[in-house]
Design a protein around this motif. Structure first.
Motif, PDB file in Angstrom:
ATOM      1  N   GLN A  98       3.260  10.440  -7.368  1.00 20.66           N
ATOM      2  CA  GLN A  98       2.702   9.117  -7.667  1.00 20.66           C
ATOM      3  C   GLN A  98       1.914   8.646  -6.453  1.00 20.66           C
ATOM      4  O   GLN A  98       2.279   8.906  -5.304  1.00 20.66           O
ATOM      5  N   ASP A 107      -0.786   5.347  -4.922  1.00 15.15           N
ATOM      6  CA  ASP A 107      -1.457   4.059  -5.048  1.00 15.15           C
ATOM      7  C   ASP A 107      -2.809   4.109  -4.346  1.00 15.15           C
ATOM      8  O   ASP A 107      -3.006   4.877  -3.402  1.00 15.15           O
ATOM      9  N   ASP A 131      -3.927   1.951  -2.362  1.00 16.66           N
ATOM     10  CA  ASP A 131      -3.712   1.575  -0.963  1.00 16.66           C
ATOM     11  C   ASP A 131      -3.308   2.775  -0.110  1.00 16.66           C
ATOM     12  O   ASP A 131      -3.658   2.850   1.074  1.00 16.66           O
ATOM     13  N   ASP A 132      -2.557   3.709  -0.696  1.00 10.70           N
ATOM     14  CA  ASP A 132      -2.169   4.914   0.044  1.00 10.70           C
ATOM     15  C   ASP A 132      -3.397   5.730   0.428  1.00 10.70           C
ATOM     16  O   ASP A 132      -3.491   6.249   1.550  1.00 10.70           O
ATOM     17  N   GLY A 183      -3.737   0.506 -10.554  1.00 12.11           N
ATOM     18  CA  GLY A 183      -3.567   0.519  -9.111  1.00 12.11           C
ATOM     19  C   GLY A 183      -3.315   1.871  -8.498  1.00 12.11           C
ATOM     20  O   GLY A 183      -3.038   1.965  -7.308  1.00 12.11           O
ATOM     21  N   GLY A 184      -3.420   2.942  -9.294  1.00 15.82           N
ATOM     22  CA  GLY A 184      -3.178   4.260  -8.711  1.00 15.82           C
ATOM     23  C   GLY A 184      -3.206   5.376  -9.726  1.00 15.82           C
ATOM     24  O   GLY A 184      -4.019   5.373 -10.648  1.00 15.82           O
TER      25      GLY A 184
END
Length: 262
Positions: A19, A21, A23-24, A54-55
């Motif tokens: 998984q 995101d 942001d990652d 979001g991902g």
């Protein structure tokens, strides 16, 4: 980092946890939010992941893999080996992939390469395999011509084995065959648990101009039941940085080139 390298890096991050995101990606790859989202959309269009709000999450498959795939060990090492193997494959090549988790990782990396996935009236790569999970995975890649050997299905490995495999393999040639193993020894050579798998792997190696063993370092120094051939047939090994200096020296002494994937 160019776009192809960045897309592979996104897949590497996703492989670690299943998984990811946005942001990652922004933090770890130092890119903008717009670039991160575009990369995820691109990989989703290639069916290499599933987009979420979001991902993204890892791409699920339409079949249930055997237990050896579900409980895969040394996944990061195998992914690095897969990238090193991919670097040896030019566009337009004919390659062989036997079954196993490392070969499956190679198929995934090849299927994500920008030069191979580029639209073309002709196949960008030909893959010969006796693993039906790899064939199903590559079926979603129209740029890759997938050739499946005949044989009887081995339920534990999803590999086709037996004399029917000879019918296809005896009539083709390959540039490179990547062979996964259960063990590899500098003197004994590569080995697997099942003699039928060994026979198909050996034949695939003989039909290739270059036969390369792909194995993470945990398999070095171990012998399984069935042998496949000496270093004269398998004169290259791709492994990870866990190989010791003594092991490197032993392979060199027996004429085996070792490529360490980092």
């Amino acid at each position: 980092m160019n776009r192809a390298e960045r897309l592979n890096a996104v897949l590497d991050l996703l492989a670690e946890t299943g998984q990811l995101d946005v942001d990652d990606i922004i933090t770890k790859l130092d890119v903008s939010a717009a670039t991160a989202r575009r990369d995820l959309d691109t990989l989703a269009s290639q069916q290499l992941l599933t987009r979420t709000r979001g991902g993204a999450i890892g791409q699920s498959v339409a079949y249930d893999l055997p237990i050896r795939y579900k409980k895969e060990q040394h996944a990061p090492e195998k992914l690095r080996i897969a990238h090193a193997a991919s670097a040896l494959v030019p566009r337009g090549a004919v390659i062989g992939l036997c079954g196993g988790t490392t070969s499956t990782a190679i198929a995934t990396v090849l299927g994500a390469r920008a030069d191979i996935m580029e639209a073309s009236p002709h196949s960008s790569l030909t893959v010969v395999t006796n693993a039906i999970n790899i064939a199903a995975q590559l079926a979603m890649r129209p740029q890759i011509k997938t050739v499946v050997t005949g044989g009887v299905l081995h339920p534990r490995s999803y590999e086709l084995v037996g004399p029917y495999s000879d019918i296809v393999l005896d009539r083709i040639t390959m540039d490179i065959a990547f062979i996964g193993v259960n063990g590899i020894d500098p003197i004994v050579g590569p080995t697997v648990h099942d003699e039928r798998e060994a026979a198909v792997n050996s034949l695939m190696a003989h039909r290739a101009s270059r036969a390369i063993v792909v194995a993470d370092s945990s398999k070095i120094g171990h012998n399984a039941f069935a042998t496949m051939g000496s270093s004269k047939l398998f004169n290259t090994l791709i492994t990870d940085a866990g190989i010791t200096a003594e092991q490197l020296a032993a392979f060199a002494e027996n004429g085996v080139e070792v490529i360490v994937a980092t």
